[in-house]
Design a protein around this motif. Sequence first.
Motif, PDB file in Angstrom:
ATOM      1  N   GLN A 220       0.829  -1.210   0.000  1.00  0.00           N
ATOM      2  CA  GLN A 220       0.000   0.000   0.000  1.00  0.00           C
ATOM      3  C   GLN A 220       0.859   1.255   0.000  1.00  0.00           C
ATOM      4  OE1 GLN A 220      -2.720   0.188   3.268  1.00  0.00           O
ATOM      5  NE2 GLN A 220      -3.659   2.091   2.613  1.00  0.00           N
ATOM      6  N   ASN A 227      -6.993  -0.369  -3.095  1.00  0.00           N
ATOM      7  CA  ASN A 227      -7.982  -1.422  -3.292  1.00  0.00           C
ATOM      8  C   ASN A 227      -7.546  -2.690  -2.551  1.00  0.00           C
ATOM      9  OD1 ASN A 227      -9.107  -3.885  -4.730  1.00  0.00           O
ATOM     10  ND2 ASN A 227     -10.293  -2.270  -5.731  1.00  0.00           N
ATOM     11  N   PRO A 228      -8.330  -3.162  -1.586  1.00  0.00           N
ATOM     12  CA  PRO A 228      -7.906  -4.313  -0.773  1.00  0.00           C
ATOM     13  C   PRO A 228      -7.705  -5.589  -1.585  1.00  0.00           C
ATOM     14  CG  PRO A 228     -10.211  -3.757  -0.351  1.00  0.00           C
ATOM     15  CD  PRO A 228      -9.648  -2.637  -1.163  1.00  0.00           C
ATOM     16  N   LYS A 229      -8.511  -5.804  -2.631  1.00  0.00           N
ATOM     17  CA  LYS A 229      -8.351  -7.021  -3.438  1.00  0.00           C
ATOM     18  C   LYS A 229      -7.045  -6.969  -4.233  1.00  0.00           C
ATOM     19  CE  LYS A 229     -13.251  -8.149  -3.925  1.00  0.00           C
ATOM     20  NZ  LYS A 229     -14.375  -8.405  -4.859  1.00  0.00           N
ATOM     21  N   LEU A 230      -6.730  -5.801  -4.770  1.00  0.00           N
ATOM     22  CA  LEU A 230      -5.478  -5.654  -5.512  1.00  0.00           C
ATOM     23  C   LEU A 230      -4.277  -5.805  -4.587  1.00  0.00           C
ATOM     24  CD1 LEU A 230      -3.982  -5.068  -8.118  1.00  0.00           C
ATOM     25  CD2 LEU A 230      -4.322  -2.615  -7.712  1.00  0.00           C
ATOM     26  N   GLU A 232      -4.124  -7.712  -1.987  1.00  0.00           N
ATOM     27  CA  GLU A 232      -3.973  -9.137  -1.707  1.00  0.00           C
ATOM     28  C   GLU A 232      -3.319  -9.849  -2.884  1.00  0.00           C
ATOM     29  OE1 GLU A 232      -3.911 -12.401   0.590  1.00  0.00           O
ATOM     30  OE2 GLU A 232      -4.537 -10.381   1.195  1.00  0.00           O
ATOM     31  N   ILE A 233      -3.676  -9.438  -4.107  1.00  0.00           N
ATOM     32  CA  ILE A 233      -3.066 -10.034  -5.296  1.00  0.00           C
ATOM     33  C   ILE A 233      -1.566  -9.755  -5.332  1.00  0.00           C
ATOM     34  CG2 ILE A 233      -2.960  -9.876  -7.818  1.00  0.00           C
ATOM     35  CD1 ILE A 233      -6.008  -9.397  -7.764  1.00  0.00           C
ATOM     36  N   LYS A 235       0.398  -9.173  -2.801  1.00  0.00           N
ATOM     37  CA  LYS A 235       1.039  -9.979  -1.764  1.00  0.00           C
ATOM     38  C   LYS A 235       1.279 -11.404  -2.245  1.00  0.00           C
ATOM     39  CE  LYS A 235      -0.907  -7.446   2.169  1.00  0.00           C
ATOM     40  NZ  LYS A 235      -1.824  -7.536   3.350  1.00  0.00           N
TER      41      LYS A 235
END
Length: 246
Positions: A220, A227-230, A232-233, A235
């Motif tokens: 971040q 965007n939390p989903k992005l 996670e991707i 990571k």
Amino acid sequence: MMERSSNNALEMIAAAADPLRVGFFLVPDFPMMTFGAAVDPLRQANRISGRGLYKWSFISIDGAPVHSSAGVPFPIDYSIADMPPCDLIILCAGLNHTKAYKPAVFKWLRSVHGRGCVLGGICAGQFLIAKAGLLDGRRCAVHWELLAAFQEEFPRSVASNAIFAVDGPFVTSSGGTVTLDMMLHLIAASKGRDIANAISDQFNHPEIRQQDSAQRLPAQMRFGIRNPKLLEIVKVMESSIQNPVD
């Protein structure tokens, strides 16, 4: 003298008599920040306690001065042939760690390991320990920039992106400021948590990080991703560089 019945680095260090004898093996182009983060906590421990809890010396292959990656020459006390007994030897190396890929160095490492000495690798020092054949099956912390290269060269070792690792008689740090955290854990194990906390305060270091703390800034902050989903991707991608996922 070190009690050789234990095979855990923290227990072995805790069992050593005062002063605990530490040898720093410096490889040409070693990183000064990593080195300072390893040696200065020992100085602070002696100052805060008012006693000689630790004694250290500087070692090179031939006893000649070693230049850091910043070009600063550093005086050396001993060569690997004439160094005194140590309880802990920390190998400090940087990107040019292969400059110490020499049979004499590997023979020396196997010898001191056989005598019950704890071995530590900081930044790229673990490459030398692994090259000597001592880290097979052992978990070790490796700098994120060198992680893929280490895994490729030493597939029998368990490379980790943890900030530091302790496995058997070996301690490893991924380098830089996290070496301070590793040293504070070693000091806490040998001389108590109170003195480790006092040293951390002296260095304006408000938190002694644990082994599994992250090496890098969060994605971040590095990429400005919200965007939390992005996130996670990213990571997942960063943790799967060797085996990319769809």
